[in-house]
Every structure is written in structure tokens, then in C-alpha cells.
Scaffold this motif. Structure first.
Motif, PDB file in Angstrom:
ATOM      1  N   LEU A 168     -23.705 -18.920 -26.790  1.00  0.00           N
ATOM      2  CA  LEU A 168     -23.025 -17.592 -26.798  1.00  0.00           C
ATOM      3  C   LEU A 168     -23.999 -16.470 -26.127  1.00  0.00           C
ATOM      4  CD1 LEU A 168     -21.454 -16.773 -30.321  1.00  0.00           C
ATOM      5  CD2 LEU A 168     -20.396 -17.167 -28.147  1.00  0.00           C
ATOM      6  N   ALA A 169     -25.097 -16.559 -26.590  1.00  0.00           N
ATOM      7  CA  ALA A 169     -26.133 -15.374 -26.062  1.00  0.00           C
ATOM      8  C   ALA A 169     -26.415 -15.860 -24.525  1.00  0.00           C
ATOM      9  CB  ALA A 169     -27.474 -15.544 -26.731  1.00  0.00           C
ATOM     10  N   GLY A 226     -24.524 -17.144 -22.244  1.00  0.00           N
ATOM     11  CA  GLY A 226     -23.068 -16.816 -21.727  1.00  0.00           C
ATOM     12  C   GLY A 226     -22.641 -18.340 -21.365  1.00  0.00           C
ATOM     13  N   ALA A 246     -21.411 -20.392 -23.278  1.00  0.00           N
ATOM     14  CA  ALA A 246     -19.846 -20.657 -23.879  1.00  0.00           C
ATOM     15  C   ALA A 246     -19.503 -19.249 -24.437  1.00  0.00           C
ATOM     16  CB  ALA A 246     -20.273 -21.409 -25.275  1.00  0.00           C
ATOM     17  N   SER A 247     -18.364 -18.921 -24.340  1.00  0.00           N
ATOM     18  CA  SER A 247     -17.756 -17.690 -25.007  1.00  0.00           C
ATOM     19  C   SER A 247     -17.286 -17.866 -26.495  1.00  0.00           C
ATOM     20  CB  SER A 247     -16.430 -17.346 -24.271  1.00  0.00           C
ATOM     21  OG  SER A 247     -15.412 -18.177 -24.668  1.00  0.00           O
ATOM     22  N   PRO A 248     -16.928 -16.727 -27.180  1.00  0.00           N
ATOM     23  CA  PRO A 248     -16.367 -16.844 -28.620  1.00  0.00           C
ATOM     24  C   PRO A 248     -15.462 -17.661 -28.573  1.00  0.00           C
ATOM     25  CG  PRO A 248     -17.277 -14.664 -28.122  1.00  0.00           C
ATOM     26  CD  PRO A 248     -17.294 -15.353 -26.856  1.00  0.00           C
TER      27      PRO A 248
END
Lengths: 355, 355
Positions: free
Chosen positions: A328-329, A331, A333-335
Motif C-alpha cells: 500500500l505504502a 503504491g 497495491a491500492s486499497p
């Protein structure tokens, strides 16, 4: 003790069984839902009274007085004291309970404090479920006392049949700050410590507010009445306390009572008003409607709670989420990607029949 | 227009594409999550500023001034104006936007109002997602303006990196009514209309409150500091604005600024404070921690939203619930029985691979 044994002990009205049942429900231990499900047919006889208001309003003194008055009227009473605002007030609540010693030895009185833990939605739900246990046990009146006037406290107050908002003369300036929703929820306004200056002024402000609300309401309910002008009195001296709506049912007009709980001034009148409201709710069919809406909401919340348990715990969604933090951090993978992975885990778990 | 086409148009910084993307996200139309997922790697460059406070604080005038000051500093700015308290203030917000005409023709300024619809959780989520679109589009600063001081507005304000609480001298009496959580959320306190009487008194009250909080905080952070007594000044004149914690990172001490937005008095100092807070967050690593926590919360909410959609709509849970109303009322089915039926419907739907 099995659910069946616990049910049998509750049938024999054993107090230790009651305490055990409430703990089971409050702490969401295994068997809680089975117990509540078995108790369901017996729920609905008690009248539930919500006592809400800002801190310092003397709510626990008032609650103790209400208990005394109900006992004189030969009604059994349970009190559920909830403090959603702080996890640190356990001591204060305990202090309040000690102050209730005048009634705490009476076998027809039951007092229980509920602590905040986890999110508020859960507390409102648990309060409703604890109320169901007390109702099924056979208490005539259940008082749900909450401190505060935020959304959370309103959610808890909404578990009651009759909502009493307790203010003090000093609340005057605060009333304007209170959001409209807070003032609208009340079926009865009680200005406690009304022997202090400012009580009449506050009552006047509340009645003006209620008058404006009623004026607006008429515009919707029956246009043939015509809009009410600002100059028209909200109630003529000769008119009955409850007006008739077009369908013939009485419309409850929230009274605003002055009292001084410490001196026991005006408390009998408050009990009368609560009982009048209870009778009014039953006569108009509103009680049934409110309780049905509450049962539907409760069912929705039982489903949502079960789903959260399934996805975050049983299907290890929380672990999947924590493993995805770095992606996530970075970038990569997205939420939404991570949410899909978590939902895929749930699908697999449900397909296996484990959840 | 496909998601790919919309993304390409956003890359070319076309304003109609931005408006379209925001509408897609705000109204949760098909493709919204795919778009947000594709934009995710570009999110995180903008600094988000929450501007919150009770009604009548002059927040939209202040927001307009902030936009003017940021434009003078050559920063592009987007404004998201949210009014969670009422579905009826579309007109008022529109009026506010018209008042912002000094900046509304600037191509480096984008202003968008968001209306309340459905429950609050949804609005906070949508505000965060609209913020993500504006961030990915390349705005340097995003101002999220909300009216009110309830839990709902706090949830919206929590989508920002820097929270500014706007009060007016008349808020003095109200401050005591505000719940602690409201006061604690702010990174910066701004007393607007400070040319009116009472501004200094209010600032004093806020600083006393912050001093007490800091005193308490020290008890936890480093007991060797010893408890702070009430007489001890909260900050000696010579001490720097940010104290050092044990881990060496600067601890932000929320400043309380006096300003008069209408006269543009003190607004530059507010912008300086916001920028100082932004730099402080980045230097201490707190920015990364806050954003990570926000992404985790957002992922949880995306999952919960998808589950609600699956169970209540795709798996016809709402229809099952409505069919069960009479059994609930008759006591022949409990909310827990009905919840089991609804979850069985979801299991079947998921097994079929439809959900």
C-alpha cells in the motif's frame, strides 16, 4: 452451564443466573446469541426509559429517585448505566452506584454499569441486548442512563421507548450549541436543579423551539390546518395536552418539566409523564412501530457484526491487510486491490463451510 | 468513456475529466473503484488541510483567503466543501461558492461542494476518495471544509493531514460544551473575527486546556519529567515552539492564532503555521504514519462497504429481512434466526460466484 441450564435458572428468577447471562451477552462470549435467541419470545413486556444529558446534570441522583418512585408504585426496576465517553470513569460510575445504596439491596431492583470497549456501535448494540435480557427476566421498567449528548449517546438512547433529556439551568447557553438531533430525540425534557436561576428561561427556550418544530410539522402533516404563524400560541390554555392527528391518533407533545431530584421535587410528575408517554405510545400503535423498527435495525446489526467477525477474524482479513501494508505504502497495491484479496479469502472460507 | 480513456484525459490535466472523475467517485457509479485503484500510485503528493468548526465561524471566507494566499505562493489549491449536518444547505453552500468568485476563475483552483446523502461514514469515505482524485490530479494543497463539531464532522476532518479548528470569540461558552474529542483533533486553533471582544479570553482558555493536556501527556511520555503543577507556566518565554520527546522527534504543540479573515488579518500567519505543521509531520515521520493508518482504515471500509452491498443487495438480504418482519413481531423468529437466514443467502450467492 449450558444455554438450556442458564435459561432454566433465569426462569426460576435466580439473580446469579441473571448476572451470568448479562456478562455472557456483554462480553460476547460463545452462546450469547443462542441465549438471546431463546429469550426473544419473552422480550417486550418492560418499558425502557432512556435518561440522557450533558455531564453534571445530576442524572444518577435522578435515576435513583426514579427507582424509588417506581418501587413505591410496586414496579420492579433495572438500571443500565452506560458511559460511552470515557474508558476511565469506571470509578465514577462505581461511585454513582454506591450513591444508589438506598435501592441497591431491594431484590426488585437491579443495577448494572456498562463500560465502553471497542467502538460505539457495539456498545449501543450490547446495551440493547442487555436490555433484552432484563426485559425477558421480568423487570417492569428498565432505565438506561447515558452521559453525554453526542451521536454515540443518542445511539444508546435510541434503544429506549421513552427518551428523557436531562438539562440544568446552566445548560442554557449550551442548548444552542447542541445539534438539532440531540434536542429532537427527547420525548420528555427534564430541567434538573431547577431551584437555581435560569430554569424558567431555559424552559421557555425549549418550548419556543418545540413550538417552532410543531409549526413546521403541521405544514407536512395536514396542510388544511394552514401554516401556523409565529404569533399564534403553541397551545391554547384550554387545549388538551395531546393534539389529534388526521388519522385520529394522539400526537405526543414533549413536556418540559422542572425538578430538583436531590430534594425529590417534581420527580413524581416526571414518573407520571413517563407513564403517560408509555400509555400514549401503546394506544397510538407507535410502541409497536418503534419496537419493530428497533428489531429490524438490530437484525441488520447482528448480520453486520457476524460479517465483520467472518471477514476480519475467521477469514484472516486482518492478517491479509497487515501483510499488505508495505505494498500500500509503496503504491504497488491500492486499497481496492487489497480489499479484493480480503474478500477472496472470505469467499474461500465460506465455500469451505467454515464461516 | 472507459476508465483508461478517463485516466488518459486526467493525465492531460483536462478539467472536464476531473469533474467527471469526481462525479463517478462521489456517486459510486460503476468503474469508480477501478479508477481510484489506477490513481492510487499517484496519490500522496498533496497536503490536505481540514477546516472545521461550528456554524457562523466564517469558515468559507477564511477558506477563500487561504486559497488566495496559496495562489500568491504559487501553489495550486482544490477545495472540497462538505456540509454533513443538513441535506438542505445546497443553496447556502452555493452562496459560499459564489462568494469565492475572486478565485473561481483561476485554472489552478478547483472548488467542489459535496452534499450529504446516506449515512455519515459514507460521506467521510467519499470525501477521502474525492481527495485522492484531486491529489492524483496534481493539486498541491487540498482544503476540506466541514461545518459542525459532531462525530460526523470529525470523521470527515480526520481525512486531512492538518486539522484547523476555527472558532470565534463567541464560541467561548460553547467550548466547555464541546466534547474533549473535538478540541483534541486540532493541529491548529484559529480564532476568527478576533477583532471582536472575547478573543483573548478564548485563546487563554484554549491554551490552559492545551497546557493541561500537555501536562497529562508528560506523565505518560516521560515520568521523569514529573507531573506539572497547575501554577507552572505551560511554556516559558525562551522555550522553542516544539519540545523534544524522548525519541528525539519534535512534538507538535498546536498554536492558537488570532485572525480576522474578512480583513485578511493574520491569514498569512495561519498559512505559515499550516506549512510549518506539514514540514514537521514530514520530518518526524508522523506524516507517513498518519497516511498509512488512513490507508488501512480506508481498505477496511472498502471491504465493509463491499460486504454490505453483497449481503443486503446482491444476496437480497433486505428482502429476506422484510419478509421476516411478522415472524419477528410474533416472536416466532428472533433477530438471530433471521440473521442466520440472511447469511445463508450470502453464502449461497458467494458459492455461485455471483458476488
Amino acid at each position: 452451564m449450558t444455554t438450556a441450564e442458564l435459561l432454566a435458572a433465569l426462569d426460576r428468577r435466580q439473580m446469579p443466573a441473571l448476572a451470568r447471562a448479562i456478562s455472557l451477552v456483554e462480553n460476547r462470549r460463545p452462546g450469547a446469541e443462542a441465549l438471546l435467541s431463546a429469550l426473544h419470545p419473552r422480550v417486550g413486556r418492560a418499558h425502557r426509559i432512556g435518561v440522557t444529558g450533558p455531564p453534571g446534570g445530576g442524572k444518577s441522583t435522578l435515576t435513583e429517585r426514579l427507582v424509588q418512585h417506581y418501587r413505591r408504585r410496586d414496579r420492579s426496576v433495572a438500571v443500565v448505566a452506560v458511559d460511552p465517553t470515557s474508558p476511565f470513569t469506571g470509578g465514577a460510575l462505581l461511585g454513582d452506584r454506591i450513591r444508589m445504596e438506598s435501592v441497591s439491596l431491594d431484590p426488585n431492583v437491579y443495577i448494572r454499569s456498562m463500560a465502553t470497549r471497542g467502538e460505539m456501535g457495539g456498545l449501543a448494540m450490547a446495551t440493547r441486548e442487555v436490555g433484552d435480557v432484563l426485559d425477558a427476566f421480568g423487570f417492569d421498567r428498565i432505565i438506561i442512563e447515558t452521559v453525554g449528548v453526542g451521536q454515540s449517546e443518542l445511539t444508546v438512547a435510541a434503544t429506549a421507548d421513552t427518551a428523557v433529556l436531562v438539562l440544568v439551568p446552566e445548560s442554557g447557553d449550551g442548548v444552542q450549541v447542541l445539534k438539532a438531533g440531540v434536542m429532537e430525540i427527547a420525548d420528555i425534557y427534564a430541567i434538573n436543579k431547577a431551584d437555581r436561576p435560569g430554569a424558567d428561561r431555559l424552559r421557555n427556550e425549549i418550548e419556543v423551539m418545540l413550538g417552532i418544530r410543531r409549526g413546521n410539522a403541521y405544514l407536512h402533516v395536514g396542510a388544511h390546518h394552514g401554516p401556523r404563524t409565529a404569533e399564534e400560541p403553541t397551545r391554547s390554555p384550554a387545549s388538551p395536552p395531546a393534539r389529534r392527528q388526521r388519522d385520529g391518533a394522539a400526537r405526543w407533545e414533549p413536556p418540559c418539566l422542572l425538578l430538583a431530584a436531590l430534594k425529590d421535587d417534581g420527580v413524581a410528575e416526571l414518573v407520571d409523564a413517563i407513564e403517560r408517554h408509555a400509555a400514549d405510545l401503546a394506544a397510538s400503535g407507535e410502541l409497536g412501530r418503534r419496537r419493530q423498527a428497533r428489531m429490524l435495525r438490530h437484525t441488520r446489526e447482528v448480520v453486520d457484526r457476524a460479517l465483520r467477525q467472518m471477514v476480519w477474524e475467521d477469514a484472516a482479513g486482518e492478517a491479509t491487510l497487515q501483510r499488505g501494508v508495505e505494498r500500500l505504502a509503496a503504491g504497488t497495491a491500492s486499497p481496492y486491490d487489497l480489499a479484493r484479496e480480503i474478500l477472496a479469502g472470505l469467499r474461500k472460507e465460506m465455500g469451505n463451510g467454515h464461516a
